[in-house]
Design a protein around this motif. Structure first.
Motif, mmCIF file in Angstrom:
data_model
loop_
_atom_site.group_PDB
_atom_site.id
_atom_site.type_symbol
_atom_site.label_atom_id
_atom_site.label_comp_id
_atom_site.label_asym_id
_atom_site.label_seq_id
_atom_site.Cartn_x
_atom_site.Cartn_y
_atom_site.Cartn_z
ATOM 1 N N ILE A 186 0.804 -1.207 -0.179
ATOM 2 C CA ILE A 186 -0.038 -0.010 -0.136
ATOM 3 C C ILE A 186 0.945 1.076 -0.128
ATOM 4 N N PRO A 187 1.066 2.035 -1.083
ATOM 5 C CA PRO A 187 2.052 3.023 -1.292
ATOM 6 C C PRO A 187 1.668 4.036 -0.277
ATOM 7 N N GLU A 188 0.309 4.211 0.128
ATOM 8 C CA GLU A 188 0.137 5.404 1.044
ATOM 9 C C GLU A 188 0.789 5.450 2.277
ATOM 10 N N LEU A 189 0.884 4.003 2.672
ATOM 11 C CA LEU A 189 1.350 3.786 4.043
ATOM 12 C C LEU A 189 2.758 3.003 4.262
ATOM 13 N N GLU A 190 3.536 2.767 3.007
ATOM 14 C CA GLU A 190 4.700 2.099 2.784
ATOM 15 C C GLU A 190 5.618 2.703 4.008
ATOM 16 N N GLY A 191 6.305 2.130 4.713
ATOM 17 C CA GLY A 191 7.192 2.648 5.844
ATOM 18 C C GLY A 191 6.772 3.302 7.137
ATOM 19 N N VAL A 192 5.433 3.389 7.062
ATOM 20 C CA VAL A 192 4.885 4.232 8.186
ATOM 21 C C VAL A 192 4.322 3.079 9.457
ATOM 22 N N THR A 193 4.797 3.266 10.604
ATOM 23 C CA THR A 193 4.354 2.450 11.736
ATOM 24 C C THR A 193 2.903 2.839 12.132
ATOM 25 N N LEU A 194 2.134 1.671 11.899
ATOM 26 C CA LEU A 194 0.684 2.091 12.526
ATOM 27 C C LEU A 194 0.601 1.765 14.002
ATOM 28 N N THR A 195 -0.440 1.964 14.633
ATOM 29 C CA THR A 195 -0.924 1.682 15.902
ATOM 30 C C THR A 195 -2.171 1.217 16.225
ATOM 31 N N LYS A 196 -2.215 0.138 16.726
ATOM 32 C CA LYS A 196 -3.648 -0.549 17.260
ATOM 33 C C LYS A 196 -4.003 -0.264 18.418
ATOM 34 N N GLY A 197 -5.292 0.311 18.499
ATOM 35 C CA GLY A 197 -5.944 0.644 20.135
ATOM 36 C C GLY A 197 -7.401 0.619 19.890
ATOM 37 N N HIS A 198 -7.856 0.652 21.295
ATOM 38 C CA HIS A 198 -9.198 0.680 21.359
ATOM 39 C C HIS A 198 -9.962 1.183 22.662
ATOM 40 N N GLY A 199 -10.919 1.652 22.461
ATOM 41 C CA GLY A 199 -11.776 2.286 23.674
ATOM 42 C C GLY A 199 -12.915 1.262 23.939
ATOM 43 N N ALA A 200 -12.979 0.492 25.199
ATOM 44 C CA ALA A 200 -13.995 -0.295 25.424
ATOM 45 C C ALA A 200 -14.389 -1.302 24.353
ATOM 46 N N GLY A 201 -13.513 -1.620 23.674
ATOM 47 C CA GLY A 201 -13.574 -2.682 22.614
ATOM 48 C C GLY A 201 -13.774 -2.241 21.249
#
Length: 290
Positions: free
Chosen positions: A3-18
């Motif tokens: 995915i060129p838009e996100l190449e080399g980017v560190t994404l973070t997964k999070g949640h609020g009450a699921g």
């Protein structure tokens, strides 16, 4: 595929009450993330999996927010929120808590317990207070598009039948059905589309709730499907519960499927309190099937 838009980017997964999100850092506003990319990232089988995607960007670098940046210089950060299908949403109460938690953990803001930060959203500037273990969001003014006269819509809910409902804007559109008991709540089949009368012209989020000392709820989010929680939807449920009691203010404790949330309705505004958790960092190598 990459995915060129996100190449080399560190994404973070999070949640609020699921209610879970993928956060994408784009501090200087240099990335354009397409609907297709959002949908690919949020796909739970072929992507990272989430109820929505949040682009983390400074307000001054977002052309559509130029007026907000000028009028509210204190709102340095803009929460660019997208539903899992890639569509744009005005606001997300669980998402904005996760957004602020991300800013704090990443060192992008200096926020200690008891302090507040202003965040720009498409639904307006929102103030978020850090409470040491959770966050409280001033969700702003609620709306009753059909007036305060009680039920204004009927919903044919698969597995339950036709029930009266009240419409609320937060500012996202919501339709709240108060059910009689937990058996009805469990019987609702949210894999099939409910039918509304009248039909909401911009779509709606559906909340099913059983009032009690702690109100139980389920939510069907527009553009997403059933989710474990919905911040604006939780506020809509709290308002509907209070109106059914003949009140226009008060605190309502709510158990969503992903956790506990607390809502204070006061002065025509809603205040949402709940957790925010970051669970993982992700480097996207490729998304199969898209």
């Amino acid at each position: 595929m990459i995915i060129p838009e996100l190449e080399g980017v560190t994404l973070t997964k999070g949640h609020g009450a699921g209610n879970d999100f993928v956060l994408v850092p784009d501090l200087a506003g240099q990335r354009t993330i397409s609907e297709q990319t959002v949908a690919a990232i949020c796909d739970r089988h072929l992507g990272v999996g989430a109820d929505g995607l949040i682009r983390v960007v400074r307000t001054a670098h977002v052309p559509e927010m130029a007026d907000v940046a000028a009028a509210h210089p204190e709102a340095e950060w803009f929460m660019d929120y997208r539903n899992a299908d890639g569509s744009v949403a005005q606001m997300c109460g669980n998402g904005v808590r996760v957004f602020v938690h991300y800013l704090r953990i990443q060192g992008l803001i200096d926020l200690v317990s008891g302090e507040e930060v202003a965040v720009a959203t498409r639904g307006g500037v929102r103030t978020v207070r850090f409470n040491d273990t959770d966050y409280t969001v001033d969700m702003g003014e609620y709306g009753l598009p059909f007036g305060p006269g009680g039920a204004d819509t009927t919903v044919d809910i698969p597995g339950v039948g036709i029930r009266p409902a009240v419409s609320v804007t937060m500012p996202n559109p919501h339709t709240v059905v108060l059910l009689q008991n937990l058996a009805e709540l469990e019987a609702a089949d949210l894999h099939h589309a409910p039918q509304y009368d009248p039909v909401p012209k911009d779509g709606t989020n559906l909340e099913l709730a059983v009032p009690g000392e702690v109100t139980a709820m389920r939510v069907l989010e527009r553009g997403v499907g059933e989710t474990l929680a919905c911040g604006t939807g939780t506020c809509a449920v709290a308002l509907a519960v209070l109106l059914a009691r003949g009140d226009c203010a008060g605190r309502v404790e709510i158990d969503a499927r992903g956790g506990h949330l607390s809502v204070l309705i006061e002065g025509g505004r809603a205040f949402l309190t709940g957790p925010a958790i970051l669970v993982a960092e992700v480097n996207v190598l490729g998304i199969a099937g898209h």
